[in-house]
Structures are given as structure tokens and as C-alpha cells.
Design a protein around this motif. Structure first.
Motif, short mmCIF file in Angstrom:
data_model
loop_
_atom_site.label_atom_id
_atom_site.label_comp_id
_atom_site.label_asym_id
_atom_site.label_seq_id
_atom_site.Cartn_x
_atom_site.Cartn_y
_atom_site.Cartn_z
N ILE A 145 0.87 -1.19 -0.31
CA ILE A 145 -0.02 0.16 0.04
C ILE A 145 0.83 1.13 0.00
O ILE A 145 1.89 1.41 0.85
CB ILE A 145 -0.82 0.14 1.27
CG1 ILE A 145 -1.69 -1.19 0.93
CG2 ILE A 145 -1.61 1.36 1.24
CD1 ILE A 145 -2.88 -1.39 0.14
N LEU A 146 0.66 2.05 -1.13
CA LEU A 146 1.16 3.31 -0.92
C LEU A 146 0.37 4.58 -0.37
O LEU A 146 -0.69 4.65 -1.41
CB LEU A 146 1.85 3.64 -2.52
CG LEU A 146 2.40 5.06 -2.48
CD1 LEU A 146 3.54 5.20 -1.76
CD2 LEU A 146 2.61 5.47 -4.14
N THR A 147 0.60 5.00 0.60
CA THR A 147 -0.15 6.32 1.10
C THR A 147 0.38 7.51 0.85
O THR A 147 1.62 7.85 0.57
CB THR A 147 -0.25 5.89 2.62
OG1 THR A 147 -0.65 4.77 2.90
CG2 THR A 147 -1.08 7.25 3.11
N THR A 148 -0.54 8.32 0.06
CA THR A 148 -0.12 9.70 -0.71
C THR A 148 -0.98 10.83 0.04
O THR A 148 -2.13 10.66 0.55
CB THR A 148 -0.37 9.77 -2.13
OG1 THR A 148 -1.74 9.46 -2.36
CG2 THR A 148 0.39 8.62 -2.76
N GLY A 149 -0.18 11.99 0.37
CA GLY A 149 -0.79 13.01 1.01
C GLY A 149 -0.50 14.33 -0.02
O GLY A 149 0.62 14.46 -0.48
N GLY A 150 -1.58 14.99 -0.11
CA GLY A 150 -1.57 16.07 -1.04
C GLY A 150 -1.87 17.44 -0.73
O GLY A 150 -2.19 17.93 0.65
N MET A 151 -1.63 18.55 -1.46
CA MET A 151 -1.98 19.99 -0.85
C MET A 151 -3.63 19.98 -0.82
O MET A 151 -3.92 21.14 -0.08
CB MET A 151 -1.37 20.82 -1.96
CG MET A 151 -1.65 22.32 -1.62
SD MET A 151 -1.02 23.46 -2.98
CE MET A 151 0.64 23.56 -2.32
N ASP A 152 -4.35 19.21 -1.47
CA ASP A 152 -5.66 19.17 -1.19
C ASP A 152 -6.32 18.81 0.04
O ASP A 152 -7.49 18.75 0.36
CB ASP A 152 -6.38 18.34 -2.26
CG ASP A 152 -6.01 16.83 -2.42
OD1 ASP A 152 -5.31 16.65 -1.70
OD2 ASP A 152 -6.19 16.40 -3.46
N GLY A 153 -5.42 18.31 1.01
CA GLY A 153 -5.69 17.79 2.28
C GLY A 153 -6.13 16.38 2.23
O GLY A 153 -6.56 16.02 3.28
N ARG A 154 -6.33 15.75 1.42
CA ARG A 154 -6.63 14.20 1.00
C ARG A 154 -5.46 13.45 1.67
O ARG A 154 -4.24 13.46 1.13
CB ARG A 154 -6.99 13.95 -0.07
CG ARG A 154 -8.56 14.70 -0.66
CD ARG A 154 -9.15 14.22 -1.87
NE ARG A 154 -9.63 12.81 -1.76
CZ ARG A 154 -9.86 12.04 -2.67
NH1 ARG A 154 -9.60 12.50 -3.97
NH2 ARG A 154 -10.77 10.87 -2.24
N ILE A 155 -5.64 12.22 2.12
CA ILE A 155 -4.68 11.32 2.19
C ILE A 155 -5.44 9.91 1.54
O ILE A 155 -6.74 9.64 1.86
CB ILE A 155 -4.57 10.94 3.71
CG1 ILE A 155 -4.11 12.15 4.26
CG2 ILE A 155 -3.63 9.55 3.79
CD1 ILE A 155 -3.81 11.98 5.75
#
Length: 454
Positions: free
Chosen positions: A234-244
Motif C-alpha cells: 500500500i502506497l499512502t499519498t498526501g496532497g496539498m488538497d488535504g486528502r490522504i
């Protein structure tokens, strides 16, 4: 250990050895034990007096005597038990010598625990490399050191790989201006595959051994992806949009779970060693703890704990290697604190004001120590003793804030990258003090069963 300490300890050891050895020889020699004091009631003082006086006269002043007189003297001596050769006759055997005293004292000499010498911590970096075009952005994560001892760093639109074993540098990928710059890099547990987050919200998966792009993950975010972390496949990603977003890289529809809690950019992501809890930090000054068992595929997963104690962005996150539920977090320039959390209860165990922006945190794998990197005014790396949080060393050399840190697979060396466009290597954690153990089995490669993912 520095040379001074080494020579000093060697001299002390040499000065101790002869005395120890001499003491052991004496302990094993019965002739050197305490004397035996005779029992007076068991002695014949009359006979002793005769032997010291009268009997000696016959030897020193021999007298001529007839055979009959000599025979009579011998018969008389036998009758009165006067033919003994020893003056002091011990009728009671001496007791068996007790070695309790020697055993106790020798044990204290032989087995006394040596005082642990203080580890020498070099104050300067052992190597410095140029890092031109390194983006000076607190919210990105542009440095990572893989399990295959290869360090990845993103410089502008290009990801470079530096082989720490050979000292060789190679270019992995250069993205075009529409997609770049690169905003995050993270090695998979196998040390072969690497994820690359981009400014246009895409995430690329690369095979570093063949320099081949395996797939591009799209649709999870609407803006740049500044935080990445792996939990097995599982690759977990976090963005500038606040989503994980949790992405299962084995399947075509890769988005399997989403976490809803941050309302500004996610700049820190770290899975616990067990893979059961995820810590996330954001520019909204929030720290969230997520539990894997609470993940939902149909709706956004709710956090286990929302921690609001920091007063600035939370980027620096580090799970403790010797206590599973202990998390360290660091706040930005308006907070300047390192906080310790019990992630089971959500309680704050301690808070330390460092005096400057906390950019990154790393635990020592072999000792109870924590390393932090900082911004203005000293742009230093600080080594803390845990749990007392006493400063053990401050490492200076960078001339701009130390944005990123990565730890070598053996846990000894730390690489730091700063806004001054330099990459420095520090032997801050020394050599492991534990005996070498068999290497753990590598985690299954997430792409082992696939030739190509479209």
C-alpha cells in the motif's frame, strides 16, 4: 570513540591486568592462604621442651656410650613415645580453608561492570555533496534512503540516485515542466522500487534497477503530492488538497481507502512499524492518528485521534523503534516544539521547546536518542537523549534550514539536505552496539508478479 579515549582506556586496562592476574594466582595457591593457629590442648609441651633442649645435646655434643646403654636409651624412648621427629604435633587436622572471601572479592574484580564510555560524536560532516536546484520548500519531502543503500534526492525536475556503497550517481528520471517539479520521493520496502510524487498530482512508480516506469497513479489528488509512505504493497499519498489516499499498487483500481481530516496541505506521513497506525501532519497545525482496522472502502475513514497541541505546521514525524505506541512530532516556525505522544490514548507525554523550526526527526535505532533538524537561526542538527531530552550534540555546517533527513539502512549515518543546496552526511549515531543478527527477510516485492502495469 576518539583516539584519546581509546588510548586512555587501553592504558587503564593494561594497568589493571597484572594486579588481577597476580590476585588470581595467589587465590589458587594454598601456600599463601591464612596461617593455621594450633590448638594448645593438643600439644605435649614437656616433650617439646625436651626436644628443644636435652635431645639437641646428643647431636651437637656426641658422647661415647656402650651398646647396652644405647639399647636402654632407645627402649626408654619408645616407652615414653619420644621417637617423634616433629616438635609440634598437631592432633587435630586443620579445617578446610574457606574461599568465600576470595570468591567474593575476585568476583568483584573480574565481573565488575565496566563504566560505559561516552560515545564520540563528530561535530562536522564526513562528506558534503552539491545539491543544485534543491527546492527550498518546508512542505515537501525530497530525500529518502532505501534498504538497498541507495539514496534518492529530487533536484528540481530530476530524481538522482546515489549508491552509498559504490559512491556512484545516476539519474532516474527528469519530468517535463508541466508535471514538475518533483515534490516527494519514497523507496518501497524492497529497496528496488521507488515512488515519485509530482507537482501536477501524479505519482510515478519506478523500477530503479532497470530505470523503467512501471505505472502512473492518477485521480487520487487534485494538486501536488508532497508526502508519501509505504505499508507493504500500500502506497499512502498526501496532497496539498488535504486528502490522504491509500493506493494498492497491485491492482488496476488502485485507490482503496481515503482519510478525511485535514483541510490544508498534508506535509507529513508515517506508518508505524507494525503497519497498524498511520500518523499524518498538515499545514493546518493538526496531527492525526489513523487506525488501519478502522479503514473504510465505501466512505472516508475517520481518525482515531485528532491532536491539536501544535501551533504551526506539523511535518516532522517519527515512530519510536523501541516503543510501538510512541510517536514524536515537530512543529514549524510558529511552534518550534517536539512533542511525544501515546498513540493508544492520544495523550501528550512531553513537549520540548527547541527554539527554532523543526523540519525533520529521526530516532537512533541502537540507542534511546532522537535527532532533529532545524531552521533559523543556527540551521543545526540536534541530538537529544531520550527521555530526559538533554542535548548531547549540536551539529552545524548548513547555512540554510535543514529541510530533510534520511537514515542509512544500518542506522549509523544520517544524510541531511538544506536550502543551501548541499547534501551532508553525518556519522551521528555511531556504530551499532548490539551483536550482528541475521538479516530479516525482505518484505515481498509489490511488483514481483507483474511484468508491466498499464
Amino acid at each position: 570513540m576518539d583516539a584519546g579515549s581509546l588510548s586512555s582506556s587501553a592504558t587503564k586496562a593494561q594497568s589493571r591486568c597484572p594486579l588481577q592476574e597476580q590476585f588470581l594466582q595467589r587465590r589458587n595457591s594454598r601456600e599463601n592462604l591464612d596461617r593455621f593457629i594450633p590448638n594448645r590442648s593438643a600439644m605435649d609441651f614437656d616433650y617439646a621442651h625436651y626436644m628443644l633442649t636435652e635431645a639437641k645435646k646428643g647431636k651437637e655434643n656426641p658422647m661415647t656410650s656402650s651398646p647396652s646403654r644405647e639399647a636402654y636409651r632407645k627402649h626408654l624412648a619408645d616407652s615414653f613415645n619420644m621417637n617423634r621427629t616433629r616438635i609440634l604435633a598437631f592432633k587435630n587436622k586443620p579445617p578446610t580453608p574457606s574461599e568465600a572471601m576470595f570468591n567474593e572479592s575476585s568476583a568483584s574484580v573480574q565481573h565488575s561492570k565496566p563504566v560505559k564510555s561516552r560515545r564520540y560524536i563528530p561535530q562536522t560532516s564526513e562528506r558534503t555533496l552539491d545539491a543544485p536546484d534543491l527546492v527550498d520548500d518546508y512542505y515537501l519531502n525530497l530525500l529518502d534512503w532505501g534498504s538497498s543503500n541507495v539514496l534518492a534526492i529530487a533536484l528540481g525536475n530530476t530524481v538522482y540516485l546515489w549508491d552509498a556503497s559504490e559512491g556512484n550517481t545516476s539519474e532516474l528520471v527528469t519530468v517535463d515542466d508541466e508535471a514538475g517539479p518533483v515534490t516527494s520521493v519514497k523507496w518501497a520496502p524492497d529497496g528496488r522500487h521507488i515512488s515519485v510524487g509530482l507537482n501536477n498530482s501524479d505519482i510515478q512508480l519506478w523500477d530503479s534497477t532497470s530505470n523503467r516506469l512501471l505505472r502512473t497513479l492518477r485521480g487520487g489528488h487534485q494538486s501536488r503530492v508532497g508526502a508519501l509512505d509505504w505499508n507493504n504493497h500500500i502506497l499512502t499519498t498526501g496532497g496539498m488538497d488535504g486528502r490522504i489516499v491509500n493506493n494498492d499498487v497491485r491492482v488496476r483500481s488502485h485507490i482503496v481507502e481515503t482519510y478525511s481530516g485535514h483541510h490544508q496541505e498534508v506535509c507529513g506521513l508515517k506508518w508505524s512499524a507494525s503497519g497498524q497506525q498511520l500518523a499524518s501532519g498538515g499545514n493546518d497545525n493538526l496531527l492525526h492518528i489513523w487506525d488501519r482496522s478502522m479503514a473504510s472502502t465505501n466512505a472516508p475513514t475517520q481518525y482515531l485521534h485528532r491532536l491539536e497541541d501544535h501551533t504551526a505546521a506539523v511535518k516532522a514525524l517519527a515512530w519510536c523503534p523501541f516503543q510501538a505506541n510512541l510517536l514524536a512530532s515537530g512543529g514549524g516556525g510558529g511552534d518550534k516544539c517536539i512533542k511525544f505522544w501515546n498513540t493508544h490514548t492520544g495523550s501528550c507525554l512531553n513537549s520540548v521547546d527547541t527554539g527554532s523550526q523543526v523540519c525533520s526527526l529521526l530516532w537512533n535505532k541502537n540507542e534511546r536518542e532522537l535527532l532533529s533538524s532545524h531552521g533559523f537561526t543556527q540551521n543545526q542538527l540536534t541530538l537529544w537523549k531520550y527521555p530526559s531530552m538533554v542535548k548531547m550534540a549540536e551539529l552545524t555546517g548548513h547555512t540554510s534550514r535543514v529541510l530533510f533527513m534520511a537514515q542509512s539502512p544500518d542506522g549509523c549515518t544520517v544524510a541531511s539536505a538544506a536550502g543551501d543546496e548541499t547534501l551532508r552526511f553525518w556519522n551521528v549515531f555511531g556504530s551499532p552496539n548490539v551483536a550482528a543478527k541475521a538479516a530479516p527477510k525482505a518484505a515481498p516485492e509489490p511488483f514481483a508478479h507483474l511484468n508491466r502495469i498499464r
